[in-house]
Design a protein around this motif. Structure first.
Motif, short mmCIF file in Angstrom:
data_model
loop_
_atom_site.label_atom_id
_atom_site.label_comp_id
_atom_site.label_asym_id
_atom_site.label_seq_id
_atom_site.Cartn_x
_atom_site.Cartn_y
_atom_site.Cartn_z
N ASN A 33 -6.27 -20.18 29.60
CA ASN A 33 -6.83 -19.28 30.29
C ASN A 33 -6.44 -17.53 30.58
OD1 ASN A 33 -8.83 -20.53 29.34
ND2 ASN A 33 -10.34 -21.57 31.24
N GLN A 34 -5.15 -18.64 31.00
CA GLN A 34 -4.64 -16.93 32.29
C GLN A 34 -2.70 -16.83 31.68
OE1 GLN A 34 -5.33 -18.29 36.21
NE2 GLN A 34 -5.97 -20.36 35.39
N PHE A 35 -2.24 -17.53 30.81
CA PHE A 35 -1.35 -17.77 31.06
C PHE A 35 -0.82 -15.95 29.58
CE2 PHE A 35 2.97 -17.39 28.48
CZ PHE A 35 4.23 -18.75 29.84
N ARG A 36 -1.91 -15.51 28.86
CA ARG A 36 -1.70 -14.61 28.13
C ARG A 36 -1.79 -13.40 28.82
NH1 ARG A 36 -5.35 -16.25 23.30
NH2 ARG A 36 -6.49 -17.73 25.02
N PRO A 37 -2.72 -12.97 29.50
CA PRO A 37 -2.26 -11.75 30.36
C PRO A 37 -2.06 -11.97 31.50
CG PRO A 37 -4.57 -12.96 31.02
CD PRO A 37 -4.08 -14.17 29.87
N LEU A 38 -0.53 -13.08 31.46
CA LEU A 38 -0.01 -12.63 33.45
C LEU A 38 1.89 -12.72 32.46
CD1 LEU A 38 -1.48 -15.48 35.42
CD2 LEU A 38 -1.82 -12.97 36.14
N LEU A 39 2.00 -13.31 31.51
CA LEU A 39 2.89 -13.76 31.27
C LEU A 39 2.95 -13.72 29.55
CD1 LEU A 39 3.00 -16.44 33.38
CD2 LEU A 39 4.56 -14.83 33.93
N GLU A 41 3.03 -11.85 25.75
CA GLU A 41 3.31 -10.62 25.11
C GLU A 41 3.36 -9.66 25.38
OE1 GLU A 41 3.43 -11.24 20.85
OE2 GLU A 41 2.00 -13.05 20.34
N ARG A 42 2.00 -9.18 25.90
CA ARG A 42 1.69 -7.61 27.26
C ARG A 42 1.49 -8.46 28.35
NH1 ARG A 42 -2.20 -4.47 26.41
NH2 ARG A 42 -1.32 -2.56 26.73
N GLY A 43 1.62 -9.36 28.90
CA GLY A 43 1.49 -10.18 29.98
C GLY A 43 2.20 -8.67 31.37
N LEU A 44 2.02 -9.17 32.74
CA LEU A 44 2.54 -8.63 33.74
C LEU A 44 3.82 -8.66 33.67
CD1 LEU A 44 -0.82 -9.37 36.28
CD2 LEU A 44 0.01 -8.06 34.47
N LEU A 45 4.58 -10.25 33.50
CA LEU A 45 5.65 -10.31 33.55
C LEU A 45 5.96 -11.17 32.27
CD1 LEU A 45 5.94 -11.80 37.09
CD2 LEU A 45 6.62 -10.24 36.22
N PRO A 46 6.54 -10.20 31.24
CA PRO A 46 5.84 -11.40 29.90
C PRO A 46 7.61 -11.62 29.62
CG PRO A 46 6.36 -8.77 30.03
CD PRO A 46 6.24 -8.75 31.45
N ALA A 47 6.87 -13.28 29.07
CA ALA A 47 7.62 -14.68 29.18
C ALA A 47 8.57 -14.27 27.90
CB ALA A 47 6.79 -15.53 28.74
N PRO A 48 8.40 -13.07 26.67
CA PRO A 48 9.67 -12.94 25.70
C PRO A 48 10.64 -12.32 26.64
CG PRO A 48 7.21 -12.54 25.55
CD PRO A 48 7.26 -12.37 26.77
#
Length: 484
Positions: A33-39, A41-48
């Motif tokens: 529910n939360q990883f994508r908006p937070l982390l 591809e377009r998250g606050l701190l993008p994991a990529p």
């Protein structure tokens, strides 16, 4: 306890296996529910971006903890697939289906959950920087070696769970004794119910209890964390003493830990930390097996579990030394695999609750603008809204918002959050409880700090509020997007 077979700890194994699996299920749902908006591809701190940095040098590669996304390119779709697989696998373990097979079957299932969630936590950056993340990973690894239902759990694996619970509770107790004076003069709970990161529906009532009750809470906490954990190991005396008293002592110790954690569940929202401790507390509860398991522990399985125990004996030296070190580390891992960690929480208690409130406006002139407040799901905002119960579910953005006033500068993720609000980014808005603009873009946003305190009983009756707040200062003056 009978040699290598912990015959009377069959209930403990049931609770451990199904309880830890249930926590993994919640953790994967939270991530879904939360990883994508937070982390994402377009998250606050993008994991990529983190993964790209990790590929930039050998030193960076060594700093990144193990993750499948080092070998498989991260995409949001693959993150969803990983979470879906984790949810299904955890659900099967909660139902007890893999436990009906040979011991290697639940072992592979728990190791898959461990590796899958570690792959997420390793790229989760600050949003996954909580002690209960590594606690879940360590508990999941140990659960892999509890065996199947047709045989007793290995004694040495049960003991490893006691060792984990001891580090968790005694480590937290020592952190408090070495931390703020409020834990030593028994005043910590005078403040903590009000200033904790995310109060629950009964936190206000707990805060309004008399001071002598708060002192009793702190004293009870010290007993539960500094004294009781030593008695978890009492059943080991049963290897030499046939008397059932040692097992009874261990059972009582586990029950005290569980009772103390249930009070924390009632009075706060600490994600799955308290629930994980409750599950671990059940590892000390001995119940005679009726009927007894029908099979002995296979020799090959005994060798595997003894090898894991030997590994833990080696890995445990540093966390054991840390428990008694003057500069004790809190929530620290001494290896890349999140095994044999150091735990602890709230060495100091904040005395005042400061909240950063994010506001937006559609108006051009900020001085005469109609400023409207964004509502978060768990953190305090509207004074009339009663805090809700979310734990064991983890609201990651709300937790990080609590840390902001404690820092000295704006975090990168928070700057990115303000941009997403200006863009009216739908995935980001779904993390909130209330969007005052119903999906439309505001012209400007700003951040204002407020001091919050719980309303007294008289204030509650007169004004119908749960919180009293007073405005302090503007943290971030009105900002908008360049094309506005």
């Amino acid at each position: 306890m009978d040699g290598f077979a912990a015959v009377d700890f069959w209930v403990a194994r049931e609770v451990l296996q199904r309880g830890i699996a249930a926590l993994f299920l919640i953790a994967f749902v939270s991530t879904l529910n939360q990883f994508r908006p937070l982390l994402g591809e377009r998250g606050l701190l993008p994991a990529p971006e983190l993964l790209a940095w990790a590929r930039s040098s050998d030193r960076a590669k060594r700093m990144l903890r193990p993750t499948l996304f080092r070998y498989i390119r991260y995409t949001d779709r693959r993150l969803v697939a990983l979470c879906a697989g984790g949810i299904v696998l955890a659900g099967l373990l909660v139902a007890g289906l893999p436990q009906l097979g040979p011991p290697w079957l639940p072992m592979l299932c728990f190791l898959a959950l461990w590796l899958g969630y570690m792959s997420v936590a390793s790229i989760g950056q600050t949003f996954y920087g909580f002690g209960w993340e590594m606690l879940l990973l360590e508990a999941g690894f140990l659960a892999a070696f509890l065996g199947s239902q047709d045989q007793p759990p290995p004694t040495h694996v049960i003991v490893l769970f006691w060792w984990l619970l001891f580090r968790l509770e005694f480590g937290a107790g020592m952190i408090k004794m070495r931390g703020g004076r409020e834990w030593r003069d028994l005043t910590a709970l005078t403040y903590h119910h009000e200033t904790q990161p995310m109060p629950g529906p009964f936190s206000r009532q707990a805060h309004l209890l008399p001071r002598w009750v708060h002192k009793g809470e702190v004293l009870g906490n010290h007993v539960a964390q500094l004294i009781v954990p030593w008695f978890l190991f009492a059943p080991l005396l049963g290897l030499w003493l046939p008397d059932a008293v040692p097992q009874l002592i261990g059972t009582v110790a586990g029950a005290i830990v569980i009772a103390s954690q249930l009070w924390l569940v009632v009075t706060g929202n600490f994600a799955w930390l308290n629930w994980a401790t409750i599950v671990l507390g059940a590892s000390a509860i001995a119940v005679p097996a009726v009927p007894a398991p029908t099979a002995d522990i296979p020799l090959w399985w005994l060798i595997v579990t003894l090898a894991v125990t030997a590994l833990y004996a080696v890995l445990s030296w540093r966390p054991a030394r840390n428990l008694f070190a003057r500069d004790q580390l809190m929530n620290a891992s001494f290896n890349r695999w999140n095994l044999a960690n150091a735990y602890g929480a709230f060495g100091t208690v904040t005395k005042e609750r400061i909240e950063w409130i994010v506001e937006g406006t559609p108006d051009a002139d900020p001085d005469t603008a109609d400023w409207r407040e964004y509502g978060f799901k768990g953190k305090p905002g509207d004074e009339r809204r009663r805090p809700r119960q979310f734990a064991p579910y983890h609201l990651r953005l709300d937790w990080m918002m609590w840390f902001l006033p404690l820092g000295r500068s704006l975090e990168d993720w928070f700057r990115a959050l303000l941009v997403r609000l200006l863009e009216a980014d739908r995935p980001t808005l779904r993390l909130l409880a209330h969007d005052p603009f119903d999906g439309r873009r505001p012209r400007s946003v700003r951040v204002v700090s407020y001091r919050y305190r719980f309303a007294t009983r008289a204030e509650r009756r007169e004004h119908g509020v749960h919180w009293i707040r007073d405005r302090r200062r503007v943290i971030v003056p009105p900002v908008g997007l360049p094309d506005d």
